[in-house]
Design a protein around this motif. Structure first.
Motif, PDB file in Angstrom:
ATOM      1  N   LEU A  44       0.845  -1.202   0.000  1.00 45.69           N
ATOM      2  CA  LEU A  44       0.000   0.000   0.000  1.00 45.69           C
ATOM      3  C   LEU A  44       0.878   1.248   0.000  1.00 45.69           C
ATOM      4  CD1 LEU A  44      -2.702  -1.259   2.492  1.00 45.69           C
ATOM      5  CD2 LEU A  44      -3.147  -0.559   0.116  1.00 45.69           C
ATOM      6  N   GLN A  45       1.956   1.217   0.770  1.00 45.52           N
ATOM      7  CA  GLN A  45       2.876   2.358   0.778  1.00 45.52           C
ATOM      8  C   GLN A  45       3.590   2.495  -0.566  1.00 45.52           C
ATOM      9  OE1 GLN A  45       3.208   4.784   3.186  1.00 45.52           O
ATOM     10  NE2 GLN A  45       4.345   5.771   1.533  1.00 45.52           N
ATOM     11  N   LYS A  46       3.932   1.365  -1.204  1.00 48.52           N
ATOM     12  CA  LYS A  46       4.549   1.430  -2.543  1.00 48.52           C
ATOM     13  C   LYS A  46       3.616   2.113  -3.529  1.00 48.52           C
ATOM     14  CE  LYS A  46       7.441  -2.674  -2.113  1.00 48.52           C
ATOM     15  NZ  LYS A  46       7.594  -4.097  -2.451  1.00 48.52           N
ATOM     16  N   LEU A  47       2.319   1.792  -3.457  1.00 50.80           N
ATOM     17  CA  LEU A  47       1.344   2.455  -4.338  1.00 50.80           C
ATOM     18  C   LEU A  47       1.269   3.941  -4.031  1.00 50.80           C
ATOM     19  CD1 LEU A  47      -1.497  -0.230  -4.306  1.00 50.80           C
ATOM     20  CD2 LEU A  47      -0.023   0.361  -6.258  1.00 50.80           C
ATOM     21  N   GLN A  48       1.268   4.292  -2.737  1.00 49.77           N
ATOM     22  CA  GLN A  48       1.241   5.701  -2.351  1.00 49.77           C
ATOM     23  C   GLN A  48       2.461   6.428  -2.901  1.00 49.77           C
ATOM     24  OE1 GLN A  48      -1.184   7.578  -0.365  1.00 49.77           O
ATOM     25  NE2 GLN A  48       0.048   9.045  -1.482  1.00 49.77           N
ATOM     26  N   ASP A  49       3.636   5.820  -2.755  1.00 46.68           N
ATOM     27  CA  ASP A  49       4.876   6.437  -3.241  1.00 46.68           C
ATOM     28  C   ASP A  49       4.869   6.581  -4.759  1.00 46.68           C
ATOM     29  OD1 ASP A  49       5.803   6.523  -0.617  1.00 46.68           O
ATOM     30  OD2 ASP A  49       7.048   4.709  -0.839  1.00 46.68           O
ATOM     31  N   LYS A  50       4.420   5.567  -5.453  1.00 49.73           N
ATOM     32  CA  LYS A  50       4.472   5.560  -6.917  1.00 49.73           C
ATOM     33  C   LYS A  50       3.455   6.516  -7.540  1.00 49.73           C
ATOM     34  CE  LYS A  50       4.494   2.352 -10.831  1.00 49.73           C
ATOM     35  NZ  LYS A  50       4.455   0.926 -11.226  1.00 49.73           N
ATOM     36  N   TYR A  51       2.250   6.600  -6.964  1.00 49.56           N
ATOM     37  CA  TYR A  51       1.171   7.352  -7.605  1.00 49.56           C
ATOM     38  C   TYR A  51       0.703   8.578  -6.830  1.00 49.56           C
ATOM     39  CZ  TYR A  51       0.879   3.233 -10.566  1.00 49.56           C
ATOM     40  OH  TYR A  51       1.167   2.214 -11.435  1.00 49.56           O
ATOM     41  N   GLY A  52       1.308   8.846  -5.693  1.00 42.04           N
ATOM     42  CA  GLY A  52       0.876   9.974  -4.875  1.00 42.04           C
ATOM     43  C   GLY A  52       0.904  11.302  -5.607  1.00 42.04           C
ATOM     44  N   GLU A  53       1.973  11.551  -6.355  1.00 42.23           N
ATOM     45  CA  GLU A  53       2.079  12.823  -7.077  1.00 42.23           C
ATOM     46  C   GLU A  53       1.078  12.933  -8.220  1.00 42.23           C
ATOM     47  OE1 GLU A  53       6.030  13.950  -8.179  1.00 42.23           O
ATOM     48  OE2 GLU A  53       6.796  13.644  -6.140  1.00 42.23           O
ATOM     49  N   GLN A  54       0.545  11.786  -8.656  1.00 41.91           N
ATOM     50  CA  GLN A  54      -0.472  11.794  -9.714  1.00 41.91           C
ATOM     51  C   GLN A  54      -1.889  11.918  -9.148  1.00 41.91           C
ATOM     52  OE1 GLN A  54       0.112   8.616 -12.665  1.00 41.91           O
ATOM     53  NE2 GLN A  54       2.156   8.353 -11.785  1.00 41.91           N
ATOM     54  N   GLY A  55      -1.994  11.891  -7.813  1.00 40.44           N
ATOM     55  CA  GLY A  55      -3.301  12.089  -7.212  1.00 40.44           C
ATOM     56  C   GLY A  55      -3.869  10.922  -6.443  1.00 40.44           C
ATOM     57  N   LEU A  56      -3.056   9.910  -6.116  1.00 40.13           N
ATOM     58  CA  LEU A  56      -3.535   8.789  -5.307  1.00 40.13           C
ATOM     59  C   LEU A  56      -3.315   9.088  -3.829  1.00 40.13           C
ATOM     60  CD1 LEU A  56      -4.587   5.798  -5.116  1.00 40.13           C
ATOM     61  CD2 LEU A  56      -2.169   5.158  -4.961  1.00 40.13           C
ATOM     62  N   GLN A  57      -4.284   8.738  -2.994  1.00 42.11           N
ATOM     63  CA  GLN A  57      -4.124   8.851  -1.550  1.00 42.11           C
ATOM     64  C   GLN A  57      -4.669   7.596  -0.887  1.00 42.11           C
ATOM     65  OE1 GLN A  57      -2.590  11.446   0.468  1.00 42.11           O
ATOM     66  NE2 GLN A  57      -2.689   9.567   1.661  1.00 42.11           N
ATOM     67  N   VAL A  58      -3.818   6.911  -0.135  1.00 40.95           N
ATOM     68  CA  VAL A  58      -4.219   5.754   0.657  1.00 40.95           C
ATOM     69  C   VAL A  58      -4.656   6.277   2.027  1.00 40.95           C
ATOM     70  CG1 VAL A  58      -3.487   3.570   1.700  1.00 40.95           C
ATOM     71  CG2 VAL A  58      -2.566   4.263  -0.536  1.00 40.95           C
ATOM     72  N   LEU A  59      -5.777   5.755   2.541  1.00 38.60           N
ATOM     73  CA  LEU A  59      -6.290   6.114   3.855  1.00 38.60           C
ATOM     74  C   LEU A  59      -6.520   4.835   4.656  1.00 38.60           C
ATOM     75  CD1 LEU A  59      -8.995   8.733   2.760  1.00 38.60           C
ATOM     76  CD2 LEU A  59      -6.623   9.182   3.465  1.00 38.60           C
ATOM     77  N   GLY A  60      -5.891   4.722   5.820  1.00 36.91           N
ATOM     78  CA  GLY A  60      -6.006   3.526   6.642  1.00 36.91           C
ATOM     79  C   GLY A  60      -6.942   3.731   7.822  1.00 36.91           C
ATOM     80  N   PHE A  61      -7.781   2.719   8.059  1.00 35.16           N
ATOM     81  CA  PHE A  61      -8.764   2.763   9.139  1.00 35.16           C
ATOM     82  C   PHE A  61      -8.590   1.529  10.022  1.00 35.16           C
ATOM     83  CE2 PHE A  61     -10.360   5.234   5.628  1.00 35.16           C
ATOM     84  CZ  PHE A  61     -10.791   6.399   6.254  1.00 35.16           C
ATOM     85  N   PRO A  62      -7.778   1.652  11.074  1.00 36.17           N
ATOM     86  CA  PRO A  62      -7.559   0.512  11.964  1.00 36.17           C
ATOM     87  C   PRO A  62      -8.860   0.035  12.623  1.00 36.17           C
ATOM     88  CG  PRO A  62      -5.939   2.238  12.364  1.00 36.17           C
ATOM     89  CD  PRO A  62      -6.981   2.817  11.457  1.00 36.17           C
ATOM     90  N   SER A  63      -8.947  -1.279  12.793  1.00 37.54           N
ATOM     91  CA  SER A  63     -10.106  -1.881  13.447  1.00 37.54           C
ATOM     92  C   SER A  63      -9.648  -3.101  14.236  1.00 37.54           C
ATOM     93  CB  SER A  63     -11.150  -2.301  12.408  1.00 37.54           C
ATOM     94  OG  SER A  63     -12.273  -2.875  13.039  1.00 37.54           O
ATOM     95  N   ASN A  64     -10.287  -3.305  15.388  1.00 37.18           N
ATOM     96  CA  ASN A  64      -9.946  -4.446  16.236  1.00 37.18           C
ATOM     97  C   ASN A  64     -11.070  -5.480  16.236  1.00 37.18           C
ATOM     98  OD1 ASN A  64      -8.186  -5.802  18.011  1.00 37.18           O
ATOM     99  ND2 ASN A  64      -9.353  -5.100  19.772  1.00 37.18           N
ATOM    100  N   GLN A  65     -11.850  -5.535  15.175  1.00 33.48           N
ATOM    101  CA  GLN A  65     -13.020  -6.408  15.141  1.00 33.48           C
ATOM    102  C   GLN A  65     -12.742  -7.838  14.716  1.00 33.48           C
ATOM    103  OE1 GLN A  65     -15.797  -3.542  12.965  1.00 33.48           O
ATOM    104  NE2 GLN A  65     -17.116  -4.660  14.377  1.00 33.48           N
ATOM    105  N   PHE A  66     -11.564  -8.128  14.247  1.00 32.10           N
ATOM    106  CA  PHE A  66     -11.290  -9.440  13.685  1.00 32.10           C
ATOM    107  C   PHE A  66     -10.258 -10.161  14.535  1.00 32.10           C
ATOM    108  CE2 PHE A  66     -12.723  -6.488  10.469  1.00 32.10           C
ATOM    109  CZ  PHE A  66     -13.866  -7.134  10.044  1.00 32.10           C
ATOM    110  N   ASP A  67     -10.755 -10.931  15.495  1.00 26.88           N
ATOM    111  CA  ASP A  67      -9.944 -11.719  16.423  1.00 26.88           C
ATOM    112  C   ASP A  67      -8.920 -10.882  17.196  1.00 26.88           C
ATOM    113  OD1 ASP A  67     -11.345 -13.995  15.962  1.00 26.88           O
ATOM    114  OD2 ASP A  67      -9.738 -15.059  14.922  1.00 26.88           O
ATOM    115  N   GLY A  68      -9.282  -9.662  17.518  1.00 28.91           N
ATOM    116  CA  GLY A  68      -8.419  -8.822  18.350  1.00 28.91           C
ATOM    117  C   GLY A  68      -7.065  -8.545  17.737  1.00 28.91           C
ATOM    118  N   GLN A  69      -7.003  -8.452  16.409  1.00 29.01           N
ATOM    119  CA  GLN A  69      -5.720  -8.299  15.730  1.00 29.01           C
ATOM    120  C   GLN A  69      -5.228  -6.852  15.678  1.00 29.01           C
ATOM    121  OE1 GLN A  69      -6.173 -10.437  12.007  1.00 29.01           O
ATOM    122  NE2 GLN A  69      -5.884 -12.389  13.031  1.00 29.01           N
ATOM    123  N   GLU A  70      -5.956  -5.941  16.339  1.00 28.95           N
ATOM    124  CA  GLU A  70      -5.464  -4.576  16.489  1.00 28.95           C
ATOM    125  C   GLU A  70      -5.547  -4.158  17.958  1.00 28.95           C
ATOM    126  OE1 GLU A  70      -3.384  -2.302  16.461  1.00 28.95           O
ATOM    127  OE2 GLU A  70      -3.643  -2.274  14.302  1.00 28.95           O
TER     128      GLU A  70
END
Length: 189
Positions: A44-70
């Motif tokens: 995901l960070q590679k995509l952000q780095d490669k396409y960020g200047e062209q207008g891509l933005q990755v947004l992360g939304f942490p969640s602890n709903q799946f077996d307490g993995q957060e």
């Protein structure tokens, strides 16, 4: 209606309007730091780095709903993702992404792009489906988020154009991202 109509909390607890990303191609992804899919943060960070200047933005939304993995707190999540995966895209406040308490943004995303199945060729797909069937069989009977690292692609107008399940690698989205990024170039020329 579009993703721009929603507000979320930053990791420090401030309210952020998604309209601030108007005109960009977005990837919205629910994350967790202790998941088998956590290495997807690297791509995901590679995509952000490669396409960020062209207008891509990755947004992360942490969640602890799946077996307490957060289990980490919001600041700890940001630090972990930065130190271990080089993440510099925004990570928001931990939230519910499925069920009765799901954030309205995630209810919108899943209504716009319903569940269409997993890529069963992915090396961990069978294990993930087995865990869901065993611990959370109700997850398989609706359009809600099934697990961490479900990715939604949003065009420059804020419309949800595609959904990629955890068994789809981030780089599998690249041609879809390129098409959405090129769309503006064609419109403005």
């Amino acid at each position: 209606m579009s993703v721009y109509d929603y507000k979320v909390k930053t990791s420090s607890g401030l309210t952020a309007k998604l309209e601030r990303y108007k005109g960009q191609v977005l990837i919205l992804v629910n994350t967790a730091t202790k998941c088998g899919f956590t290495p997807q943060l690297d791509d995901l960070q590679k995509l952000q780095d490669k396409y960020g200047e062209q207008g891509l933005q990755v947004l992360g939304f942490p969640s602890n709903q799946f077996d307490g993995q957060e289990p980490l707190g919001d600041g700890e999540i940001t630090e972990f993702c930065s130190l271990n995966h080089g993440v510099n895209f925004p990570l928001f406040k931990k939230m519910d992404v499925r069920g009765d308490e799901a954030h309205p943004l995630y209810r919108y995303l899943t209504s716009e792009q319903p569940f269409r199945g997993f890529d069963m060729h992915h090396p961990t797909a069978k294990l993930m489906v087995s865990i869901i069937e065993d611990k959370h069989p109700e997850y398989l009977h609706d359009n809600g988020i099934k697990w961490n690292f479900t990715k939604f692609l949003v065009d420059r107008e804020g419309q949800v154009t595609a959904r990629f399940e955890p068994t789809s690698e981030p780089l599998d989205m690249e041609s879809d991202i390129q098409a959405l990024l090129e769309h503006k170039a064609a419109v403005t020329e």
